[in-house]
Design a protein around this motif. Structure first.
Motif, PDB file in Angstrom:
ATOM      1  N   UNK A   1       0.825  -1.210   0.000  1.00  0.00           N
ATOM      2  CA  UNK A   1       0.000   0.000   0.000  1.00  0.00           C
ATOM      3  C   UNK A   1       0.855   1.254   0.000  1.00  0.00           C
ATOM      4  N   UNK A   2       1.820   1.288  -0.875  1.00  0.00           N
ATOM      5  CA  UNK A   2       2.764   2.399  -0.908  1.00  0.00           C
ATOM      6  C   UNK A   2       2.079   3.706  -1.283  1.00  0.00           C
ATOM      7  N   UNK A   3       2.568   4.769  -0.670  1.00  0.00           N
ATOM      8  CA  UNK A   3       2.043   6.106  -0.876  1.00  0.00           C
ATOM      9  C   UNK A   3       3.136   7.009  -1.430  1.00  0.00           C
ATOM     10  N   UNK A   4       2.758   8.084  -2.106  1.00  0.00           N
ATOM     11  CA  UNK A   4       3.782   9.008  -2.620  1.00  0.00           C
ATOM     12  C   UNK A   4       4.720   9.507  -1.523  1.00  0.00           C
ATOM     13  N   UNK A   5       4.222   9.691  -0.322  1.00  0.00           N
ATOM     14  CA  UNK A   5       5.067  10.156   0.768  1.00  0.00           C
ATOM     15  C   UNK A   5       6.083   9.125   1.239  1.00  0.00           C
ATOM     16  N   UNK A   6       5.992   7.893   0.731  1.00  0.00           N
ATOM     17  CA  UNK A   6       6.998   6.880   1.021  1.00  0.00           C
ATOM     18  C   UNK A   6       8.233   7.033   0.139  1.00  0.00           C
TER      19      UNK A   6
ATOM     20  N   UNK B   1      16.917   3.661  -3.757  1.00  0.00           N
ATOM     21  CA  UNK B   1      15.827   4.583  -4.042  1.00  0.00           C
ATOM     22  C   UNK B   1      14.497   3.861  -4.207  1.00  0.00           C
ATOM     23  N   UNK B   2      13.474   4.400  -3.559  1.00  0.00           N
ATOM     24  CA  UNK B   2      12.094   3.969  -3.750  1.00  0.00           C
ATOM     25  C   UNK B   2      11.290   5.187  -4.172  1.00  0.00           C
ATOM     26  N   UNK B   3      10.612   5.083  -5.306  1.00  0.00           N
ATOM     27  CA  UNK B   3       9.814   6.188  -5.821  1.00  0.00           C
ATOM     28  C   UNK B   3       8.388   5.722  -6.030  1.00  0.00           C
ATOM     29  N   UNK B   4       7.440   6.434  -5.443  1.00  0.00           N
ATOM     30  CA  UNK B   4       6.028   6.083  -5.537  1.00  0.00           C
ATOM     31  C   UNK B   4       5.298   7.241  -6.206  1.00  0.00           C
ATOM     32  N   UNK B   5       4.671   6.963  -7.321  1.00  0.00           N
ATOM     33  CA  UNK B   5       3.984   7.996  -8.083  1.00  0.00           C
ATOM     34  C   UNK B   5       2.478   7.891  -7.908  1.00  0.00           C
ATOM     35  N   UNK B   6       1.792   9.015  -8.144  1.00  0.00           N
ATOM     36  CA  UNK B   6       0.344   9.060  -8.016  1.00  0.00           C
ATOM     37  C   UNK B   6      -0.302   8.380  -9.206  1.00  0.00           C
TER      38      UNK B   6
END
Length: 127
Positions: A85-90, A122-127
């Motif tokens: 349940x990754x979020x952009x703020x992660x 690096x972990x990048x979570x996009x909307x």
């Protein structure tokens, strides 16, 4: 000394999942706690999960509790972080770390308890 190498990061959509791995090498006999930390753009480093190796009790801050799970594989000398349940703020650079403090369980999410650090992933979570 202890060397740590993170892997498994990448880019995902919000709501997706990733699993990070941290391979430990060198002298690890006196490791009591292992943890995952992250540094988001423009923010301070913060803990996201830790585990007390003698018994396996885990610790999480409210920001990730229920979404992240830390685990270890002693045979492979590897630490994992399952992120759901990754979020952009992660979005952040994620680091693994170890503590040789036998009493690290008293403050398992305190960054100052940890002695050895990986280079980050690096972990990048996009909307």
């Amino acid at each position: 000394q202890v060397q740590l190498a993170e892997s498994g990061g990448g880019s995902v959509q919000a709501g997706g999942s990733l699993r990070l791995s941290c391979a430990a090498s060198g002298y690890t006999t006196s490791t009591y706690c292992m943890g995952w930390f992250r540094r988001a753009p423009g923010k301070e480093r913060e803990a996201v999960a830790s585990i007390y190796l003698r018994g396996g009790r885990t610790y999480y801050p409210d920001s990730v509790k229920g979404r992240f799970t830390i685990s270890q594989d002693n045979a492979k000398n590897t630490l994992y972080l399952q992120m759901n349940s990754l979020k952009p703020e992660d979005t952040a650079i994620y680091f693994c770390a170890t503590s040789r403090d036998y009493a690290c369980y008293s403050e398992p999410l305190n960054v100052r308890e940890y002695n050895y650090w990986g280079q980050g992933n690096q972990v990048s979570v996009s909307t």
